[in-house]
Every structure is written in C-alpha cells, then in structure tokens.
Design an enzyme around this catalytic site. Structure first.
Site, PDB file in Angstrom:
ATOM      1  N   GLY A  14       0.917  -1.120  -0.029  1.00 22.14           N
ATOM      2  CA  GLY A  14       0.165  -0.077  -0.019  1.00 22.14           C
ATOM      3  C   GLY A  14       1.005   1.262  -0.130  1.00 22.14           C
ATOM      4  O   GLY A  14       1.902   1.127   0.443  1.00 22.14           O
ATOM      5  N   GLY A 116       6.579  -2.859   3.432  1.00 25.82           N
ATOM      6  CA  GLY A 116       6.145  -3.631   4.861  1.00 25.82           C
ATOM      7  C   GLY A 116       6.672  -4.765   4.869  1.00 25.82           C
ATOM      8  O   GLY A 116       7.248  -5.504   4.087  1.00 25.82           O
ATOM      9  N   ASP A 117       6.228  -5.490   6.065  1.00 16.05           N
ATOM     10  CA  ASP A 117       6.927  -6.739   6.256  1.00 16.05           C
ATOM     11  C   ASP A 117       6.532  -7.847   5.067  1.00 16.05           C
ATOM     12  O   ASP A 117       7.231  -8.784   4.598  1.00 16.05           O
ATOM     13  CB  ASP A 117       6.484  -7.359   7.425  1.00 16.05           C
ATOM     14  N   ASP A 142       0.616   1.641   9.139  1.00 14.69           N
ATOM     15  CA  ASP A 142       0.283   0.815  10.387  1.00 14.69           C
ATOM     16  C   ASP A 142       1.217   0.666  11.101  1.00 14.69           C
ATOM     17  O   ASP A 142       1.306   0.353  12.663  1.00 14.69           O
ATOM     18  CB  ASP A 142       0.126  -0.697   9.876  1.00 14.69           C
ATOM     19  N   MET A 184      -7.465   3.212  10.338  1.00 14.63           N
ATOM     20  CA  MET A 184      -6.726   2.087   9.744  1.00 14.63           C
ATOM     21  C   MET A 184      -5.690   1.356  10.632  1.00 14.63           C
ATOM     22  O   MET A 184      -5.577   1.924  11.747  1.00 14.63           O
ATOM     23  CB  MET A 184      -6.183   2.357   8.223  1.00 14.63           C
ATOM     24  N   ARG A 278     -22.412   9.257  15.984  1.00 17.04           N
ATOM     25  CA  ARG A 278     -22.472   9.277  14.528  1.00 17.04           C
ATOM     26  C   ARG A 278     -20.878   8.644  14.461  1.00 17.04           C
ATOM     27  O   ARG A 278     -20.116   8.457  15.160  1.00 17.04           O
ATOM     28  CB  ARG A 278     -22.230  10.892  14.044  1.00 17.04           C
ATOM     29  N   HIS A 284      -8.723   6.011   3.302  1.00 14.20           N
ATOM     30  CA  HIS A 284      -7.539   6.172   2.574  1.00 14.20           C
ATOM     31  C   HIS A 284      -6.952   7.482   2.589  1.00 14.20           C
ATOM     32  O   HIS A 284      -5.798   7.787   2.347  1.00 14.20           O
ATOM     33  CB  HIS A 284      -7.635   5.749   1.195  1.00 14.20           C
ATOM     34  N   ARG A 287      -3.902   7.850   4.328  1.00 14.50           N
ATOM     35  CA  ARG A 287      -2.596   7.398   3.390  1.00 14.50           C
ATOM     36  C   ARG A 287      -2.121   8.643   2.225  1.00 14.50           C
ATOM     37  O   ARG A 287      -1.151   8.485   1.769  1.00 14.50           O
ATOM     38  CB  ARG A 287      -2.731   6.300   2.496  1.00 14.50           C
TER      39      ARG A 287
HETATM   40  O1  F6P Z   1      -1.411  -1.592   5.524  1.00 10.74           O
HETATM   41  C1  F6P Z   1      -1.929  -0.301   5.111  1.00 10.74           C
HETATM   42  C2  F6P Z   1      -3.452  -0.272   4.824  1.00 10.74           C
HETATM   43  O2  F6P Z   1      -3.617   0.913   4.806  1.00 10.74           O
HETATM   44  C3  F6P Z   1      -4.120  -0.988   6.050  1.00 10.74           C
HETATM   45  O3  F6P Z   1      -4.171   0.070   7.311  1.00 10.74           O
HETATM   46  C4  F6P Z   1      -5.540  -1.050   5.593  1.00 10.74           C
HETATM   47  O4  F6P Z   1      -6.207  -1.988   6.009  1.00 10.74           O
HETATM   48  C5  F6P Z   1      -5.094  -1.410   4.146  1.00 10.74           C
HETATM   49  O5  F6P Z   1      -3.692  -1.168   3.814  1.00 10.74           O
HETATM   50  C6  F6P Z   1      -6.123  -1.087   2.884  1.00 10.74           C
HETATM   51  O6  F6P Z   1      -5.647  -1.581   1.946  1.00 10.74           O
HETATM   52  P1  F6P Z   1      -6.103  -1.368   0.685  1.00 10.74           P
HETATM   53  O7  F6P Z   1      -5.592  -0.213  -0.097  1.00 10.74           O
HETATM   54  O8  F6P Z   1      -5.800  -2.577  -0.504  1.00 10.74           O
HETATM   55  O9  F6P Z   1      -7.630  -1.137   0.683  1.00 10.74           O
END
Ligand code: F6P
Length: 368
Positions: A14, A116-117, A142, A184, A278, A284, A287
């Site tokens: 991601g 990531g891992d 994460d 997330m 609520r 996203h 991100r």
């Molecule tokens: O691992 C990063 C992450 O943003 C997680 O926090 C989330 O669950 C996942 O990726 C979402 O993935 P995608 O972009 O495939 O929906």
C-alpha cells in the site's frame, strides 16, 4: 568513490505519504556517488512486464513539488505475489524467474525495496533465489514493521487522524454527540493509540486489548457526569466485536477488507448510554496526504542510508530508526519481529494515566 553502480528502486504494498521523499533521497545520494538509479514501476509488476516498465531517475526528475507529494511516482501494488501469481485462467503460477531475469536485463547491482513486512518477505525470497543485493526501507501507515521505531508514512497518517478528531470535536460538542472515528492500521493499533491521545479521545480501542461495551459506556457516563456533553471514540479497523471476530466486507472478486466496527460500536454505545452517536470512517485519507515534515525527514534519512549501505556492500539489511539514530538491521529479523502495540508501552501507560478507556487489561491499574 565506490565503483559505478546501477541501483533499482521500487515501492511495494500500500502507498503512504513520504514515498517520493525516500525515492528522491536515494537518487540524490546515488548522484553524489556518480551512480544510476532506475525506478521500477508498480512494485515487482514492472519487472514482470515485457518490455520492462522502468524509468531512469535523475535529480532533475525531482522538481520542488515531488518531495511534498503524496503517493508514489513509481506506482505500487499490494497484489500479484510473484511466487503465486494469479493468472487470467484462475490458476496461480510461480513467476519469480521473470522478475530475477528483469533485474539481470537491467544490469542492477543492487535493489532498494520500499515496503512493509509482507513485501520484504517476497523481495527477500527473490533476492535469495536470484542472488540480488537487497536493501529494505520500511514504510507503512500501520507502523508494524519490527526493529524500527518508525516507518515512513506513519506520522502523516497519525496527523490526519488527529486532525479528524480536531474537526469532530466542535461538531460533537455542538450536538452533544458521541463521535466514533474508525481508523486504519490492520492488526496493529498504533494509529488509533497515537491519534487518540493527541486528539483528546475518551475511548481508544485497539486490536491488542479486549474491551467491553459496559466499559465504554461507563467512561462516557463519567464524562457526562463531569459536565461534558460530548465524547470522542477512536477505534482501529481490526478491533473485534464483543461476540468475537473482526468485521470485514466482501467486495467484487470476493476480496475481504476491514470495515464496519465503527458502525457496530456506534449502535451499541447509543443503546448502552442513550447518547446520540455518529460514525466517521477515515479510510484512505490517512494515506493520501502531503507528508508531514517528520515523514519527509525520516524518508530522507532512510533513502540516504540505504544508498550508503550499498556503497559499503552491506546487503540483506533494513534501514531503521532507533534511539535518535539511523541504523540498519538484518532484514529477516525485521520481518520476524512484527510490531503491534506492546501492553507495557509508554503510550499505553500515558493513555491510562489520562483516564482514557483503553479496554480491559486484566491488570489495568498496575499497568500504570
Ligand atoms: O497496510 C496499510 C493499509 O492502509 C491498512 O491500514 C489497510 O487495512 C489496508 O492497507 C487497506 O488496503 P487497500 O488499499 O488495499 O484497501
């Protein structure tokens, strides 16, 4: 000057904020050494394509805006494990040899994998099979990669989630509501814990600590008794229901993704407290933002150090942040030491010290 080298660089898994700052730093450092950096497109997908999908990256590629830009200029993917690649006919195929062949065709002396891992495990297997000189740079909102205090992208995600709480608080107060914010983080509660403390949450629920609806309700009633008419609840996407199990939604193609725990809790909080609730699911947005100064800084330090590792001939390592230092650790140990929230961590103690309801640890008071 170490002999001239050709370095491949890719972003995998991601995306997150700060990836472009990493790429830029690696390119700048490599240029200092007179080396060439080749940006591989869409993670390992660019190496599977024929013709190969790549771009030679030069310092000029990075105008003033790229450092500040979210996402990754190279593209990325969290699909298509090359060892079990899903084919159009529904079968899976081991396509690792094609990737290794792609690296050879490009004449790569070393490969920098930003991931990531999960990505590191795949890249390391490829490196071992193909004799590739791999260096890893940790990135993930994460923040669950082992052996580093921080991964690129985490700080920005926490900043976004904190800002969401800042924006929810006035509207919560205006309507005397309980606001539930779902964030997330997969199985690690770092985003919820960090943002929850910074954003003044009353309740923080993370996958690592069990909770009860009664415990949440008691906290909200206590807040009200104290004269405050609203409350803020932060919940990590992978928190389980009280019945057990995580909530996932099934999407096109049968893919399952986390989602729904915010709604689930909102309903139960409403019925246990009588409060109007609520839900906001941040998704996203965590991100995609412009990276914070701290993510740019960590990204820059990691990018430079990764190239310096290659200059020193140190491979199968991951760059890491530890005790105010940029260090490097064995990649296999970083993969093996998945880092969820530790129950004795200073932030758990801080949250409890602030009176935040963080779930029901058996020894909740002695954890202080
Ligand atoms: O691992 C990063 C992450 O943003 C997680 O926090 C989330 O669950 C996942 O990726 C979402 O993935 P995608 O972009 O495939 O929906």
């Amino acid at each position: 000057m170490a002999g001239e080298k050709r370095i491949g660089i890719l972003t995998s898994g991601g995306d997150c904020a700060g990836l472009n700052a990493v790429i830029r730093a690696a390119v700048f450092r490599a240029a200092e050494l007179g080396w060439t950096v080749i940006g591989l497109k869409e993670g390992t997908m660019g190496l599977l394509s024929r013709p190969l999908q790549y771009e030679v990256l030069r310092p000029e590629t990075f105008s003033g805006t790229v450092l500040r830009q979210g996402g990754t200029i190279l593209g990325t993917t969290n699909r298509g494990n090359p060892f079990a690649f899903p084919m159009a006919d529904g079968t899976v195929k081991d396509r690792s040899a094609e990737i290794i062949g792609g690296c050879r065709e490009l004449g790569l002396d070393a490969l920098i994998g930003i991931g990531g891992d999960g990505s590191f495990a795949i890249l390391r297997r490829l490196a071992q099979q193909g004799g590739l000189n791999l260096v890893g740079i940790p990135k993930t909102i994460d923040n669950d990669v082992g052996m580093t205090e921080v991964a690129v992208g985490f700080d920005t995600a926490v900043a976004v989630a904190t800002e969401a709480l800042d924006r929810l608080q006035p509207t919560a107060a205006s309507h005397a509501r309980v606001m539930v914010l779902e964030v997330m983080g997969r199985d690690a509660g770092h985003i919820a814990l960090n943002a929850g403390i910074a954003g003044g949450a009353d309740v923080i629920l993370i996958p690592e600590i069990p909770y009860s609806i009664e415990g949440i309700a008691a906290k909200i009633k206590q807040v009200r008794r104290g004269g405050r008419n609203f409350a803020l609840v932060v919940v990590s996407e992978a928190v389980q229901t009280v019945e057990g199990g995580t909530l996932q939604k099934e999407y096109h193609g049968g893919e399952k993704r986390f989602g729904g725990i915010g709604d689930y809790l909102s309903e139960r909080i409403a019925s246990a407290t009588g409060a109007e609730t609520r839900v906001t699911v941040l998704g996203h947005v965590q991100r995609g933002s412009m990276p914070t100064w701290r993510d740019r800084l960590v990204a820059s330090a990691f990018g430079v150090h990764a190239v310096d590792l290659i200059a020193a001939g140190k491979y199968d390592r991951m760059v890491a942040w530890s005790n105010r230092q940029v260090i490097d650790v064995p990649l296999d140990q970083a993969i093996a030491n998945y880092q969820a929230v530790e129950l004795n961590s200073p932030l758990v103690t801080t949250a409890r010290g602030l009176g935040i309801y963080l779930g029901d640890l058996p020894d909740a008071t002695s954890a202080r």
